[in-house]
Design a protein around this motif. Structure first.
Motif, short mmCIF file in Angstrom:
data_model
loop_
_atom_site.label_atom_id
_atom_site.label_comp_id
_atom_site.label_asym_id
_atom_site.label_seq_id
_atom_site.Cartn_x
_atom_site.Cartn_y
_atom_site.Cartn_z
N TYR A 199 27.35 45.46 45.91
CA TYR A 199 28.78 45.29 46.12
C TYR A 199 29.10 43.91 46.71
CZ TYR A 199 33.56 46.67 46.82
OH TYR A 199 34.92 46.76 46.73
N VAL A 200 30.09 43.26 46.12
CA VAL A 200 30.55 41.96 46.58
C VAL A 200 32.06 42.05 46.78
CG1 VAL A 200 30.80 39.52 45.99
CG2 VAL A 200 28.74 40.76 45.31
N PRO A 201 32.55 41.77 47.97
CA PRO A 201 34.00 41.82 48.22
C PRO A 201 34.75 40.80 47.35
CG PRO A 201 32.80 41.71 50.29
CD PRO A 201 31.81 41.45 49.19
N ALA A 202 35.99 41.11 47.07
CA ALA A 202 36.81 40.25 46.21
C ALA A 202 36.98 38.86 46.79
CB ALA A 202 38.18 40.89 45.99
N ASP A 203 37.02 38.74 48.11
CA ASP A 203 37.22 37.41 48.70
C ASP A 203 35.96 36.55 48.63
OD1 ASP A 203 35.83 38.89 50.59
OD2 ASP A 203 37.03 38.20 52.29
N GLU A 204 34.82 37.15 48.29
CA GLU A 204 33.59 36.37 48.11
C GLU A 204 33.40 35.93 46.66
OE1 GLU A 204 30.03 38.11 49.71
OE2 GLU A 204 31.07 38.68 51.56
N ASP A 205 33.68 36.85 45.73
CA ASP A 205 33.54 36.53 44.30
C ASP A 205 34.40 37.51 43.51
OD1 ASP A 205 32.71 36.36 41.56
OD2 ASP A 205 30.86 35.40 42.22
N ALA A 206 35.56 37.07 43.09
CA ALA A 206 36.52 37.95 42.41
C ALA A 206 35.96 38.52 41.11
CB ALA A 206 37.82 37.20 42.15
N ASP A 207 35.22 37.74 40.36
CA ASP A 207 34.67 38.22 39.09
C ASP A 207 33.64 39.32 39.29
OD1 ASP A 207 36.25 36.52 37.56
OD2 ASP A 207 34.74 34.92 37.56
N LEU A 208 32.72 39.13 40.23
CA LEU A 208 31.72 40.16 40.52
C LEU A 208 32.38 41.43 41.05
CD1 LEU A 208 28.73 38.18 42.09
CD2 LEU A 208 28.84 39.27 39.84
N TYR A 209 33.37 41.25 41.91
CA TYR A 209 34.11 42.40 42.44
C TYR A 209 34.78 43.16 41.31
CZ TYR A 209 37.96 44.93 44.63
OH TYR A 209 38.85 45.90 45.00
N TYR A 210 35.48 42.45 40.45
CA TYR A 210 36.24 43.09 39.37
C TYR A 210 35.34 43.82 38.38
CZ TYR A 210 39.96 43.67 35.95
OH TYR A 210 40.87 44.21 35.09
N SER A 211 34.14 43.31 38.15
CA SER A 211 33.24 43.92 37.16
C SER A 211 32.29 44.94 37.77
CB SER A 211 32.44 42.83 36.44
OG SER A 211 31.60 42.15 37.35
N ASN A 212 32.34 45.14 39.09
CA ASN A 212 31.48 46.14 39.73
C ASN A 212 31.84 47.53 39.19
OD1 ASN A 212 30.78 48.22 41.79
ND2 ASN A 212 29.88 46.44 42.79
N PRO A 213 30.84 48.34 38.81
CA PRO A 213 31.11 49.66 38.24
C PRO A 213 31.97 50.56 39.14
CG PRO A 213 28.79 49.12 38.01
CD PRO A 213 29.41 48.04 38.83
N ILE A 214 31.83 50.42 40.43
CA ILE A 214 32.64 51.22 41.36
C ILE A 214 34.12 50.84 41.22
CG2 ILE A 214 33.10 51.70 43.80
CD1 ILE A 214 30.45 52.88 42.82
N GLU A 215 34.40 49.56 41.14
CA GLU A 215 35.78 49.09 41.00
C GLU A 215 36.34 49.42 39.63
OE1 GLU A 215 37.51 48.29 43.51
OE2 GLU A 215 35.79 48.23 44.86
N VAL A 216 35.52 49.31 38.60
CA VAL A 216 35.95 49.66 37.24
C VAL A 216 36.35 51.14 37.20
CG1 VAL A 216 35.22 49.90 34.84
CG2 VAL A 216 34.59 47.85 36.14
N ALA A 217 35.51 52.00 37.76
CA ALA A 217 35.80 53.43 37.78
C ALA A 217 37.06 53.73 38.59
CB ALA A 217 34.61 54.20 38.35
N ALA A 218 37.24 53.02 39.70
CA ALA A 218 38.44 53.23 40.53
C ALA A 218 39.71 52.87 39.76
CB ALA A 218 38.33 52.42 41.81
N ARG A 219 39.66 51.76 39.04
CA ARG A 219 40.84 51.36 38.26
C ARG A 219 41.11 52.36 37.14
NH1 ARG A 219 38.39 46.47 38.87
NH2 ARG A 219 37.66 46.43 36.71
N GLU A 220 40.06 52.81 36.47
CA GLU A 220 40.24 53.79 35.40
C GLU A 220 40.83 55.09 35.94
OE1 GLU A 220 36.36 54.09 33.66
OE2 GLU A 220 36.61 52.23 32.50
N TYR A 221 40.33 55.54 37.07
CA TYR A 221 40.85 56.75 37.70
C TYR A 221 42.32 56.58 38.06
CZ TYR A 221 41.47 60.57 40.97
OH TYR A 221 41.95 61.69 41.61
N ALA A 222 42.65 55.48 38.69
CA ALA A 222 44.04 55.23 39.10
C ALA A 222 44.95 55.17 37.88
CB ALA A 222 44.13 53.94 39.90
N GLU A 223 44.49 54.50 36.83
CA GLU A 223 45.32 54.38 35.62
C GLU A 223 45.58 55.74 34.99
OE1 GLU A 223 44.73 52.53 31.21
OE2 GLU A 223 44.20 51.23 32.91
N GLU A 224 44.59 56.59 34.98
CA GLU A 224 44.74 57.91 34.34
C GLU A 224 45.52 58.89 35.21
OE1 GLU A 224 42.09 61.64 32.68
OE2 GLU A 224 41.10 59.76 33.13
#
Length: 67
Positions: free
Chosen positions: A30-55
């Motif tokens: 895990y990399v916080p968004a303020d350290e590396d936005a691209d790594l944060y955005y592509s982290n599977p945990i964050e991807v799943a969170a966005r998918e869950y929120a969207e649905e």
């Protein structure tokens, strides 16, 4: 999930096993968004969170409106 269990490998073709393995790697790397936005955005945990929120966000709103 007991990753040290001897029997765990027999389940490695199951989707849930693959998902949990992916989330485990996401947590370990895990990399916080303020350290590396691209790594944060592509982290599977964050991807799943966005998918869950969207649905589910609109379903929760509709439910709240109905009560």
């Amino acid at each position: 999930m007991d990753w040290d269990s001897r029997g765990i490998e027999k389940n490695r073709e199951l989707r849930v096993y693959k998902d949990l393995q992916m989330y485990k790697q996401g947590i370990e790397n895990y990399v916080p968004a303020d350290e590396d936005a691209d790594l944060y955005y592509s982290n599977p945990i964050e991807v799943a969170a966005r998918e869950y929120a969207e649905e589910w966000t609109w379903k929760y709103i509709e439910y709240i409106d109905s009560i």
